[in-house]
Structures are given as C-alpha cells and as structure tokens.
Design a protein around this motif. Structure first.
Motif, mmCIF file in Angstrom:
data_model
loop_
_atom_site.group_PDB
_atom_site.id
_atom_site.type_symbol
_atom_site.label_atom_id
_atom_site.label_comp_id
_atom_site.label_asym_id
_atom_site.label_seq_id
_atom_site.Cartn_x
_atom_site.Cartn_y
_atom_site.Cartn_z
ATOM 1 N N LEU A 120 -66.860 -3.050 -5.373
ATOM 2 C CA LEU A 120 -67.104 -1.623 -5.196
ATOM 3 C C LEU A 120 -68.168 -1.179 -6.185
ATOM 4 O O LEU A 120 -68.158 -1.616 -7.334
ATOM 5 N N PHE B 298 -64.735 -10.490 -0.933
ATOM 6 C CA PHE B 298 -65.176 -9.099 -1.083
ATOM 7 C C PHE B 298 -66.258 -8.983 -2.150
ATOM 8 O O PHE B 298 -66.121 -9.522 -3.248
ATOM 9 N N ALA C 147 -59.540 5.293 -0.388
ATOM 10 C CA ALA C 147 -60.461 4.209 -0.752
ATOM 11 C C ALA C 147 -59.827 2.842 -0.524
ATOM 12 O O ALA C 147 -60.530 1.870 -0.239
ATOM 13 N N GLU D 19 -64.456 5.540 -7.575
ATOM 14 C CA GLU D 19 -63.657 4.922 -6.519
ATOM 15 C C GLU D 19 -62.761 3.823 -7.101
ATOM 16 O O GLU D 19 -61.589 3.699 -6.731
ATOM 17 N N ARG E 244 -58.361 1.776 1.876
ATOM 18 C CA ARG E 244 -58.584 1.299 3.254
ATOM 19 C C ARG E 244 -59.562 0.128 3.280
ATOM 20 O O ARG E 244 -59.464 -0.738 4.142
ATOM 21 N N LYS E 245 -60.477 0.101 2.313
ATOM 22 C CA LYS E 245 -61.424 -1.013 2.217
ATOM 23 C C LYS E 245 -60.710 -2.312 1.838
ATOM 24 O O LYS E 245 -61.224 -3.392 2.077
ATOM 25 N N CYS E 246 -59.557 -2.205 1.225
ATOM 26 C CA CYS E 246 -58.793 -3.361 0.750
ATOM 27 C C CYS E 246 -57.709 -3.787 1.751
ATOM 28 O O CYS E 246 -57.240 -4.921 1.712
#
Length: 130
Positions: A111, A108, A32, A116, A34-36
């Motif tokens: 989430l 951002f 998860a 997650e 990877r989004k950061c």
C-alpha cells in the motif's frame, strides 16, 4: 497577543488531529481491508485462505500465527529471531512486503498511503482473537 494565541491554538489543533489519525481509523480500515480480503479473513468464522487468518495478529510472533498456516521461510526466520507483529513491523509489511521479508511468498505489492496503512492496522486491532 491575540494573533499569537490563535496561531498557537491552530498549531495545537493540527498536531492533535495528526496524532489522532496516526492511530488510524478502524471504520476506514474496514473499507481499505477489501484490498486484503481476497487472500485474508477476519472475524469469528474466519478461515485461512491463500493467506492466513488475521485475527489476533497484533502482538503475535511473525510467521507463527495462526499455527495452522504454512508461512514462507522469510517470515519464519523473522519469528525465530523474536520479531512480533507490532504497529511498526505491520506498517512496513503493508507498505512493501517483499522489502520487509525478502523471499516472502506474498504477491501483494503493498500500500502506498500511510493513512490507509494506519487505518488497516486500527481495523485489525478490532479482531484480537478468533
């Protein structure tokens, strides 16, 4: 009697599983994260990017760690008020950064899935220091 025991056992098992997941899964958090990763780094060779390095984040004062990063005034104010990055604050931040710290420069949107968020927090806990 047997039916009551089975229902009770199922309830205990369900609560145990829910409690365990509330803690998060670091392996799932790595995926998860990877989004950061476009803006943040972790690990021994991590460097600040658009966002700060996240090693040692949990327990640190908001808007102060790492010291070599220029945080938005919204986060600095939270730190000046004595707030730290605990599980609750980090979960609120990850869910909706602009609501957590009005005026933050973090773009951002947040989430949506609580699982997650818990997983990412568990993953970040595996990086206590740089």
């Amino acid at each position: 009697m047997m039916k009551t025991s089975l229902v009770l056992a199922a309830a205990v098992l369900a609560l145990s599983a829910a409690g365990a997941h509330a803690e998060g899964d670091a392996a799932a958090g790595e995926k998860a994260f990877r989004k950061c990763a476009a803006c943040h780094a972790v690990g021994p060779d991590a460097k600040n990017k658009v966002g700060p390095v996240l090693n040692g984040l949990l327990g640190s004062v908001i808007g102060k760690h790492p010291e070599d990063y220029k945080f938005s005034p919204a986060l600095v104010e939270k730190g000046d008020a004595g707030e730290t990055w605990n599980d609750e604050n980090l979960a609120a931040w990850l869910k909706n950064p602009k609501e957590f710290a009005k005026g933050t420069k973090m773009a951002f949107a947040g989430l949506k899935k609580d699982d997650e968020i818990a997983d990412i927090i568990a993953y970040l806990k595996t990086f206590p220091e740089k």
